[in-house]
Every structure is written in C-alpha cells, then in structure tokens.
Design an enzyme around this catalytic site. Structure first.
Site, PDB file in Angstrom:
ATOM      1  N   GLY A  25      33.806  45.236  41.912  1.00 10.60           N
ATOM      2  CA  GLY A  25      35.267  45.178  41.897  1.00 10.60           C
ATOM      3  C   GLY A  25      35.837  46.392  41.197  1.00 10.60           C
ATOM      4  O   GLY A  25      35.368  46.771  40.114  1.00 10.60           O
ATOM      5  N   GLU A  99      41.161  39.033  50.533  1.00  6.54           N
ATOM      6  CA  GLU A  99      41.297  40.471  50.773  1.00  6.54           C
ATOM      7  C   GLU A  99      41.491  40.777  52.257  1.00  6.54           C
ATOM      8  O   GLU A  99      41.065  41.814  52.739  1.00  6.54           O
ATOM      9  CB  GLU A  99      40.048  41.221  50.247  1.00  6.54           C
TER      10      GLU A  99
HETATM   11  C1  BEZ Z   1      38.629  45.017  44.039  1.00  9.46           C
HETATM   12  O1  BEZ Z   1      37.538  45.552  44.198  1.00  9.46           O
HETATM   13  O2  BEZ Z   1      39.066  44.768  42.923  1.00  9.46           O
HETATM   14  C2  BEZ Z   1      39.432  44.653  45.226  1.00  9.46           C
HETATM   15  C3  BEZ Z   1      39.123  45.188  46.437  1.00  9.46           C
HETATM   16  C4  BEZ Z   1      39.888  44.862  47.525  1.00  9.46           C
HETATM   17  C5  BEZ Z   1      40.956  44.019  47.402  1.00  9.46           C
HETATM   18  C6  BEZ Z   1      41.256  43.484  46.180  1.00  9.46           C
HETATM   19  C7  BEZ Z   1      40.483  43.793  45.089  1.00  9.46           C
END
Ligand code: BEZ
Length: 190
Positions: A25, A99
């Site tokens: 993330g 997402e």
């Molecule tokens: C993240 O890696 O934090 C993330 C990636 C895509 C959408 C939302 C969060």
C-alpha cells in the site's frame, strides 16, 4: 461511462493459489487498513514514484468535482515507501471493490528492512484509465485537493492522513510534502 476495473482484476489470477501474499500500500492503504490481514510491515518498492495524479469521483470527490488521490508512476532510481500487508487471496475481491475506480492489479517486488524481497501486488492507476488526471502545477493540485469532498471524506484529509502516516514511518516524500505545504488554509480558519 464506467471505470469499473473489477472484471479485469479478477482475470489476474497469479496469487489465487497462494495461501497468502504481500499487498503493498502506498496511499490510503497505509493508514486505512479496513480489510483482514495476517501481518503488516513497513516496506518499499523500487522504480516507482507516488503521485497525486488519479482522479477520485467515488471516494474523495464527485463526478462534478473530482478529487486527486495517489497512484504510482514508473521512475527509475526512485524508491517508494509504504506499508505491506500479508493477505489471503479471498481478500482481493473486497479490495477490487474498494479500488474499482481505475486501479488494476500489478505485480511488484516488495522489499523489507530485513533484506528480504517478495513477489507482491499493488493497485495501479495508469494514464490508460478514464479517471486519470495526470500532472498539473503543484499549487493547482493542492487547490483541487483542498476543495474536493466525496463519500469517503475530504480530499484534504486523505492527503494529510497520508502525510502523517508517512511521517510516523520516518519517511519523507517530496511530492506529498510539497502538496501539504501548498494547501490553502481551511475556509473560516486562520
Ligand atoms: C494504496 O496502495 O494505498 C492504494 C492503491 C490504490 C487505491 C487505493 C489505495
């Protein structure tokens, strides 16, 4: 117009047979882990830079006034720090839904302080998705973030939560810090 990526992501079956694997993330996943995970660890990926280049009309903005949220762009020699979660494959359906606005699953090498590197996954929004906004002068991006609100809250809070979470990890990100510094004051304050 649909930006829904769920069908495409379900076809990416690489991790389906694993008991668990690492999800990296780099945005809201760092500070909003509202999904089951086995363990989490600070981690990084090389060759990627965090950028507020993805439009958000379903979480931190609206179709009329989209917000800006994080995605990654390829950047040789750049290291992106974030948080890695070891998850079971069944969790992906929940994440695909969260997402779904333009983010596709992509395999990456996730690296840890221990020196260990593991095959992992990111959610990536590229310039090929309809919600992609791309680069803009930093002050314009900050103003857009300051004024956008969506069902998940204000875009300002998204940026500030990310900046705080990175600071807690001892990570400095020029792009994030630059946007925070350019945020106009909250109306009615100061
Ligand atoms: C993240 O890696 O934090 C993330 C990636 C895509 C959408 C939302 C969060």
């Amino acid at each position: 117009m649909s930006f829904d990526t769920r069908a495409h992501n379900r076809a990416m079956t690489h991790f389906d047979e694993h008991d668990s694997f690492w999800l990296f993330g780099y945005g809201s996943l760092i500070w909003k882990a509202d999904f089951p995970f086995v363990e989490r660890r600070p981690a990084w990926i090389d060759g990627w830079a965090r950028r507020f280049w993805q439009g958000s009309h379903d979480h931190r903005g609206t179709p009329a006034q989209p917000g800006r949220v994080a995605t990654l762009v390829r950047a040789p020699k750049v290291r992106c720090h974030g948080m890695a979660y070891r998850i079971e494959p069944a969790v992906l359906a929940q994440l695909d839904l969260r997402e779904k606005n333009g983010y596709l699953r992509e395999r990456v090498a996730v690296q840890f302080d221990s020196g260990q590197a593991e095959d992992g996954l990111i959610y990536l929004a590229t310039e090929h998705n309809a919600a992609f906004l791309g680069d803009a002068p930093p002050a314009e991006m900050a103003a857009q973030i300051a004024h956008a609100h969506g069902p998940s809250g204000s875009n300002r809070d998204y940026l500030l939560n990310l900046a705080e979470a990175l600071a807690r990890q001892g990570v400095h990100d020029d792009h994030v810090a630059g946007l925070v510094a350019l945020l106009p004051p909250v109306e009615g304050e100061g």
